[in-house]
Design an enzyme around this catalytic site. Structure first.
Site, short mmCIF file in Angstrom:
data_model
loop_
_atom_site.label_atom_id
_atom_site.label_comp_id
_atom_site.label_asym_id
_atom_site.label_seq_id
_atom_site.Cartn_x
_atom_site.Cartn_y
_atom_site.Cartn_z
CD GLU A 44 -19.15 -20.74 38.79
OE1 GLU A 44 -18.19 -20.88 38.07
OE2 GLU A 44 -20.29 -20.69 38.27
CG ASP A 109 -17.74 -37.42 35.83
OD1 ASP A 109 -18.27 -38.46 36.71
OD2 ASP A 109 -18.59 -36.58 35.45
CG ASP A 111 -21.58 -41.53 34.12
OD1 ASP A 111 -22.29 -42.72 33.97
OD2 ASP A 111 -22.07 -40.47 34.14
CB CYS A 128 -26.65 -54.46 39.70
SG CYS A 128 -25.59 -55.26 39.00
CB VAL A 165 -16.57 -42.64 41.84
CG1 VAL A 165 -17.43 -43.63 42.73
CG2 VAL A 165 -15.70 -43.02 40.81
CG HIS A 166 -17.62 -36.86 41.03
ND1 HIS A 166 -18.82 -36.12 41.46
CD2 HIS A 166 -18.08 -37.28 39.67
CE1 HIS A 166 -19.86 -36.04 40.78
NE2 HIS A 166 -19.56 -36.83 39.85
CG LEU A 309 -19.52 -25.26 37.31
CD1 LEU A 309 -20.91 -24.79 36.80
CD2 LEU A 309 -19.39 -24.57 38.71
#
Ligand SMILES: [Zn+2]
Length: 413
Positions: A44, A109, A111, A128, A165-166, A309
């Site tokens: 997908e 993931d 964040d 930063c 980052v992933h 996703l």
């Protein structure tokens, strides 16, 4: 973002997808050497179009068809989903319940917004160079565990384009993991627990697990420079009170007095804090503080769902214009999110190439494909595509190894 205007996306995206997006290696990646029947066809993709129009369950017969469709639709964002039992585009035509997500990379993931309670330089979507160290630490800790504790080989770390980052874990066996296994892996990698209302989010048992002690070793490399110098976590009353809320009460009362009495910097105060904790026979509390302030905070929901996703590598971040680029782990400390090219910069670079080439005609035996691949190689995206190609070569080498083994077996029997 000085050099990027979201309003210019409709002009830039066609150029980016026609001349820069590295479709060649991208298609090679998602075909995985055609491991099983229609693997690519059952994947997908989802596109976010202009005005947040979201199109799920797209699937394609070949990487070339995907390329054509992306060039036609010019999505603002591309997400990659699972490999399903049937082609996602036909999900409405198969029998209810038969359409199932079967495989996907294990993804992580991370964040920066999840660190808002422990960073002083920025909040929410801002980042930063100071707080970016949190991402560097996260990658080092998680990647070490994936390789050494889980025996994983193929990891692709990608900058999200904005504030995080992933990680894409691509080993054949891991792509088959159930949701329960994925949850267990995230559980293993989670140390900071509790929401906003929880003051103390890390409590170590007396018997520290090797994963924790290995992680503390990684943290130690960064803690002083990042937390004590950069964030100055013991520098002001507000900030040191938050840290001292994590230590046993007797030590806290003592240190609150000491800190308010004498003007010292964070380094000196941290030394004093460690000294008092040792005297109190609770030295592990210093590690708990380090972990609460710096240990990676994973979004469990993204990792556990097979059908979840995740933004594709080389997709554009619609807010910043930055490309989601692979991160070179060999030069991780040098990775600078602010140096990552924006779509405007890449398209500008294409203009320069065009004028460099002058009147040179495109009829010098070049196919459309070879011209395209040369285009991204001439832009500042090139080094990032190289990192991606190295990751691909490693995947392809291990497939080749397996095929050789399989043919050896046939010779033997
Ligand atoms: Zn910051």
């Amino acid at each position: 973002m000085a050099d990027f205007e979201a309003a210019s996306l409709p002009d830039l995206l066609p150029l980016y997808y026609r001349r820069v997006f590295p479709f060649g290696p991208y298609g090679r990646w998602l075909r995985y050497g055609d491991v099983s029947k229609n693997y690519f066809q059952r994947r997908e993709f989802s596109f976010t179009l202009r005005d947040d129009i979201y199109v799920r369950y797209q699937s394609f017969n070949s990487p070339q068809e995907l390329e054509k469709e992306i060039q036609k639709m010019c999505p603002y964002k591309i997400d990659i989903g699972a490999v399903y039992s049937h082609r996602p585009i036909q999900h409405n035509t198969v029998h209810m319940g038969a359409f199932q997500a079967q495989e996907k990379e294990l993804v992580f993931d991370i964040d920066m917004t999840d660190y808002d309670d422990v960073r002083r330089c920025c909040s929410s979507a801002e980042i930063c160079p100071k707080c970016w160290t949190l991402m560097t630490i996260a990658i080092r800790i998680i990647d070490r565990a994936l390789v050494e504790d889980f025996g994983i080989k193929h990891r692709l770390w990608v900058y999200s384009g904005r504030r995080g980052v992933h990680c894409w874990v691509c080993d054949d066996s891991v792509r088959k993991w159930s949701s329960a296994l994925r949850s267990a892996a995230v559980e293993y990698l989670t140390v900071v627990k509790g929401g906003e209302e929880t003051v103390k989010k890390v409590t170590l048992p007396s018997n520290i697990h090797p994963f924790i002690s290995e992680s503390i070793d990684v943290l130690t490399l960064y803690f002083e420079e990042y937390a004590l110098v950069g964030q100055d976590i013991l520098g002001s009353k507000d900030s040191y009170e938050k840290v001292l809320a994590l230590v046993p009460e007797t030590v806290r009362v003592d240190l609150l007095q000491e800190f308010s009495k004498r003007k010292q910097d964070s380094l000196q105060r941290w030394a004093l804090l460690k000294q008092k904790l040792a005297k109190n026979k609770t030295p592990h509390v210093a590690s708990e503080i380090m972990l609460q302030y710096c240990f990676p905070r994973l979004d469990i929901n993204v990792s556990k769902g097979i059908n979840h996703l995740l933004k594709s590598p080389f997709s554009v971040h619609p807010k910043t214009g930055r490309i989601s680029v692979p991160i070179d782990l060999k030069n991780l400390d040098e990775f600078d999110p602010f140096a990552v090219p924006t779509i405007s910069r890449l398209c500008h670079e294409l203009d320069t190439i065009r004028s460099d080439d002058g009147n040179r005609k495109e009829n010098e035996g070049e196919t459309e494909g070879s011209r395209k691949s040369r285009d991204y190689r001439k832009t500042s995206l090139a080094p990032y595509v190289k990192v991606f190609e190295q990751f691909l070569e490693e995947i392809e080498n291990s497939h080749r190894g397996e095929r050789l083994n399989a043919s050896d077996m046939q010779l033997e029997f």
